[in-house]
Design an enzyme around this catalytic site. Structure first.
Site, PDB file in Angstrom:
ATOM      1  N   SER A 211       0.833  -1.116   0.112  1.00  0.00           N
ATOM      2  CA  SER A 211      -0.020  -0.112   0.002  1.00  0.00           C
ATOM      3  C   SER A 211       0.853   1.348   0.030  1.00  0.00           C
ATOM      4  O   SER A 211       1.654   1.400  -0.893  1.00  0.00           O
ATOM      5  CB  SER A 211      -1.073  -0.135   1.138  1.00  0.00           C
ATOM      6  OG  SER A 211      -2.023   0.866   1.193  1.00  0.00           O
TER       7      SER A 211
ATOM      8  N   ASP B 290      -5.962  -3.422  -2.004  1.00  0.00           N
ATOM      9  CA  ASP B 290      -4.773  -3.068  -0.850  1.00  0.00           C
ATOM     10  C   ASP B 290      -4.167  -4.227  -0.408  1.00  0.00           C
ATOM     11  O   ASP B 290      -5.020  -5.156   0.182  1.00  0.00           O
ATOM     12  CB  ASP B 290      -5.209  -2.136   0.068  1.00  0.00           C
ATOM     13  CG  ASP B 290      -4.371  -1.660   0.949  1.00  0.00           C
ATOM     14  OD1 ASP B 290      -3.476  -2.232   1.414  1.00  0.00           O
ATOM     15  OD2 ASP B 290      -4.551  -0.301   1.356  1.00  0.00           O
TER      16      ASP B 290
END
Length: 334
Positions: free
Chosen positions: A52, A207
């Site tokens: 991320s 993510d």
């Protein structure tokens, strides 16, 4: 151990965890402290693992951007690279745009109910599909390397989650089909509820932090001497939280447990593991919303102070570490 000229250097991995806008700023402060303490350019890590916001920083390092350049851009100094200043000056919104009316991944929810994926992954699938714009990440990727290609560092791994199966995917890994950096970076950063999943090769990805804050266990088979884990979304000393921070603390607690298990697995292979995480002082200035860009300058300033002591203490407490290679680095000046 590897030997170059008269200097013996340990093989090293660098793992950068998720954390949104504030986590990225905190990570840059932590890397600055780590680099100065070791007198080692973190771009020289044998493997760079990013999840991320950590994938964003890993991609920058893998593309040849140094920590001093990242710090200059975060501070918007006159000597900073304009492309980096523009990137950090245009973070995601603190509140996601109005999402779609349907959940992001019903299939992921069903898998969590069947206990084939973690509960946190299932909860992320329940969130309405985000509509945030990932154009800034695509532009950053195109700045770092030609469109459709990958960064120069041969082992830059960006972690994402298959948003339908809940399986971890590591873009840039030798076992994963090649993809464009712009796709991998957007996928790893696709926070459920904020951004839509990213389609790569016919599959939807979101993510990487859905499954793990840092995925440090990816390095268990590498036989590295040392692994440095910089994880803004875990903490061994969280302290009391208030308001929205209480909800964030629940997420942080889960991520900390997962990271602890991953670090234990790494240590079991003989690798020395150094965890760098926020202190109570860092969490106080971060607040409960890791996307609140208004707090970014204060978070960075605090990180530069607190992580200096954290790094010093972690290195001092590490058994069996050979303090070698501590001569000034020509690129960092440290």
């Amino acid at each position: 151990m590897t030997t170059t000229d008269t200097r013996t250097s340990p093989s090293r991995g660098l793992v950068l965890g998720c954390g949104g806008t504030l986590g990225a700023a905190w990570t840059i402060g932590a890397l600055h402290s780590l680099q100065r303490a070791l007198r080692w350019d973190v771009r020289d890590a044998d493997v760079l693992v990013g999840t991320s916001a950590g994938a964003e920083i890993a991609a920058l390092l893998g593309g040849g951007v140094g920590v001093e350049e990242l710090l200059a851009a975060q501070l918007a100094r006159e000597d900073a690279r304009p492309e980096l200043v523009r990137h950090f000056a245009a973070p995601p919104r603190a509140v996601p745009p109005r999402p779609a009316l349907f959940p992001g991944s019903p299939r992921l929810v069903r898998r969590a109910m069947g206990r084939t994926v973690p509960v946190l992954a299932g909860l992320s699938g329940l969130l309405p599909q985000g509509r945030g714009d990932t154009g800034r990440l695509a532009a950053l990727a195109d700045f770092l390397c030609p469109s459709g290609q990958w960064v120069e560092h041969p082992a830059t791994w960006l972690v994402a989650t298959d948003f339908d199966t809940g399986l971890r995917t590591v873009f840039g890994h030798p076992d994963t089909p090649p993809v464009a950096l712009r796709d991998a970076l957007r996928a790893s950063w696709a926070v459920p509820g904020w951004f839509p999943p990213v389609r790569v090769g016919g599959r939807r990805y979101a993510d990487g932090g859905i499954l793990s804050t840092a995925s440090a266990d990816l390095l268990t088979s590498r036989g590295l001497d040392e692994v440095y884990v910089v994880a803004p979304m875990s903490s061994l000393s969280p302290g009391p939280r208030r308001g929205l921070g209480r909800a964030e603390a629940l997420l942080r607690r889960t991520m900390t447990r997962t990271l602890t298990a991953e670090c234990a697995a790494l240590r079991a292979t003989g690798t020395r593991v150094i965890r760098i995480e926020p202190t109570a002082a860092d969490l106080h200035v971060m607040g409960g919303n890791f996307m609140d860009a208004r707090r970014r300058p204060t978070v960075l300033e605090t990180s530069l102070r607190t992580t200096r002591a954290v790094v010093r203490d972690r290195l001092a407490a590490l058994p069996g570490r050979h303090r070698t290679g501590h001569r000034p680095d020509a690129r960092t000046g440290a």
